[in-house]
Design a protein around this motif. Structure first.
Motif, PDB file in Angstrom:
ATOM      1  N   ASP A  58      -0.429  -2.014  14.467  1.00 39.14           N
ATOM      2  CA  ASP A  58      -0.226  -3.255  13.727  1.00 39.14           C
ATOM      3  C   ASP A  58      -1.534  -4.053  13.781  1.00 39.14           C
ATOM      4  O   ASP A  58      -2.387  -3.800  14.629  1.00 39.14           O
ATOM      5  CB  ASP A  58       0.924  -4.046  14.366  1.00 39.14           C
ATOM      6  CG  ASP A  58       1.350  -5.239  13.532  1.00 39.14           C
ATOM      7  OD1 ASP A  58       1.032  -5.285  12.323  1.00 39.14           O
ATOM      8  OD2 ASP A  58       2.014  -6.135  14.088  1.00 39.14           O
ATOM      9  N   THR A  94       0.214  -5.255   5.332  1.00 36.32           N
ATOM     10  CA  THR A  94       0.921  -5.815   4.191  1.00 36.32           C
ATOM     11  C   THR A  94      -0.091  -6.157   3.110  1.00 36.32           C
ATOM     12  O   THR A  94      -1.297  -6.185   3.351  1.00 36.32           O
ATOM     13  CB  THR A  94       1.697  -7.081   4.587  1.00 36.32           C
ATOM     14  OG1 THR A  94       0.798  -8.009   5.197  1.00 36.32           O
ATOM     15  CG2 THR A  94       2.821  -6.754   5.568  1.00 36.32           C
ATOM     16  N   LEU A 114       1.173   0.727   3.969  1.00 38.42           N
ATOM     17  CA  LEU A 114       1.809  -0.566   3.741  1.00 38.42           C
ATOM     18  C   LEU A 114       3.166  -0.619   4.428  1.00 38.42           C
ATOM     19  O   LEU A 114       3.929   0.348   4.403  1.00 38.42           O
ATOM     20  CB  LEU A 114       1.972  -0.813   2.243  1.00 38.42           C
ATOM     21  CG  LEU A 114       0.661  -0.875   1.443  1.00 38.42           C
ATOM     22  CD1 LEU A 114       0.965  -1.012  -0.035  1.00 38.42           C
ATOM     23  CD2 LEU A 114      -0.200  -2.014   1.931  1.00 38.42           C
ATOM     24  N   LYS A 115       3.478  -1.769   5.004  1.00 34.91           N
ATOM     25  CA  LYS A 115       4.736  -1.901   5.727  1.00 34.91           C
ATOM     26  C   LYS A 115       5.955  -1.864   4.813  1.00 34.91           C
ATOM     27  O   LYS A 115       7.069  -1.648   5.291  1.00 34.91           O
ATOM     28  CB  LYS A 115       4.739  -3.194   6.548  1.00 34.91           C
ATOM     29  CG  LYS A 115       3.954  -3.080   7.840  1.00 34.91           C
ATOM     30  CD  LYS A 115       4.194  -4.281   8.737  1.00 34.91           C
ATOM     31  CE  LYS A 115       3.582  -4.059  10.110  1.00 34.91           C
ATOM     32  NZ  LYS A 115       3.787  -5.215  11.005  1.00 34.91           N
ATOM     33  N   ASP A 116       5.736  -2.069   3.518  1.00 33.27           N
ATOM     34  CA  ASP A 116       6.886  -2.010   2.606  1.00 33.27           C
ATOM     35  C   ASP A 116       7.051  -0.631   1.981  1.00 33.27           C
ATOM     36  O   ASP A 116       7.848  -0.440   1.071  1.00 33.27           O
ATOM     37  CB  ASP A 116       6.780  -3.083   1.518  1.00 33.27           C
ATOM     38  CG  ASP A 116       5.555  -2.902   0.622  1.00 33.27           C
ATOM     39  OD1 ASP A 116       4.742  -1.988   0.898  1.00 33.27           O
ATOM     40  OD2 ASP A 116       5.413  -3.671  -0.337  1.00 33.27           O
ATOM     41  N   ALA A 117       6.296   0.356   2.485  1.00 34.13           N
ATOM     42  CA  ALA A 117       6.450   1.729   1.998  1.00 34.13           C
ATOM     43  C   ALA A 117       7.766   2.302   2.518  1.00 34.13           C
ATOM     44  O   ALA A 117       8.313   1.837   3.518  1.00 34.13           O
ATOM     45  CB  ALA A 117       5.284   2.593   2.474  1.00 34.13           C
ATOM     46  N   ALA A 119      10.380   4.279   4.579  1.00 33.30           N
ATOM     47  CA  ALA A 119      10.274   4.550   6.017  1.00 33.30           C
ATOM     48  C   ALA A 119       9.778   5.960   6.317  1.00 33.30           C
ATOM     49  O   ALA A 119       8.946   6.162   7.211  1.00 33.30           O
ATOM     50  CB  ALA A 119      11.625   4.301   6.684  1.00 33.30           C
TER      51      ALA A 119
END
Length: 232
Positions: A58, A94, A114-117, A119
């Motif tokens: 992170d 992000t 990207l964290k919104d990819a 899982a």
């Protein structure tokens, strides 16, 4: 766990995030979660102790952030074993952290996700980075590197390194900067995939960089890659 398992250290300051990502990584038969850390300082220590293959990192964390930790982990050498390979770092980010991502790449990270990819993309990302391939989220990569590298390029030019590359190696490097795989480059340049692999290895050795992601950054910084939207 098989000897060929990819050893992963997971770093995130949110325990719930670590729990979820850890369970996901542990579900893969070829990935072994060897440790977790909630801040960069602990990540640096555990990376030295556990010797993971990949550190999933992170960026925003209390104390030492992911940028500083990445530089420490990638740049660290083991006095007892100078030939030991440092872990590869996969950054989780992000959309609003573009410049932080570039800094992480410049400090030696092997890629970012990207964290919104989805899982399950994390498992593939770990495998790709562990194999030494570039892992740069395609939706933002070219805009990110082209924009930031353009502004930073003057301080990062390495004309002597560029001149050390052959014409064919420059051709291959430009294709690497486009994000193409060895197979795609081979098709583009009418060469065998093994020949491309050999060229890539020589490029990394001459530039004294450790993987394709760093080659992409080098190409953009030194004007060897086209602007966003170019295909040539």
């Amino acid at each position: 766990m098989a000897d060929s398992s990819i050893r992963v250290l997971l770093v995130d300051d949110q325990e719930m995030v670590r729990d979820g990502l850890g369970a996901l990584l542990s579900s893969a038969p070829d990935i072994e979660l060897v440790g977790e850390a909630g801040d960069g300082l602990l990540a640096v220590r555990l990376a030295a102790e556990l010797r993971p293959d990949v550190v999933v990192m992170d960026i925003r964390m209390p104390g030492m952030d992911g940028l500083a930790a990445t530089g420490r982990i990638v740049g660290r050498t083991d006095p007892a074993d100078p030939s030991a390979v440092a872990p590869r770092v996969l950054i989780l980010t992000t959309f609003d952290l573009d410049e932080y991502v570039y800094e992480a790449l410049a400090r030696g990270a092997s890629g970012f996700l990207l964290k919104d990819a989805p899982a399950r993309d994390l498992i593939n990302a770990v495998r790709v980075v562990a194999a030494g391939e570039a892992l740069l989220a395609p939706s933002v990569t070219r805009r990110l590197i082209d924009d930031v590298a353009r502004r930073r390029r003057a301080g990062n030019l390495r004309p002597e390194a560029v001149s050390a590359l052959t014409v064919r190696e420059l051709d291959v490097l430009r294709q690497v900067a486009r994000g193409l795989s060895n197979a795609e480059i081979a098709e583009e340049l009418f060469l065998s995939e093994q020949t491309i692999k050999t060229h890539v290895g020589r490029i990394l050795a001459k530039l004294e960089i450790r993987d394709r992601t760093q080659a992409v950054v080098f190409a953009y910084e030194n004007g060897l890659a086209g602007v966003v939207g170019e295909e040539g």
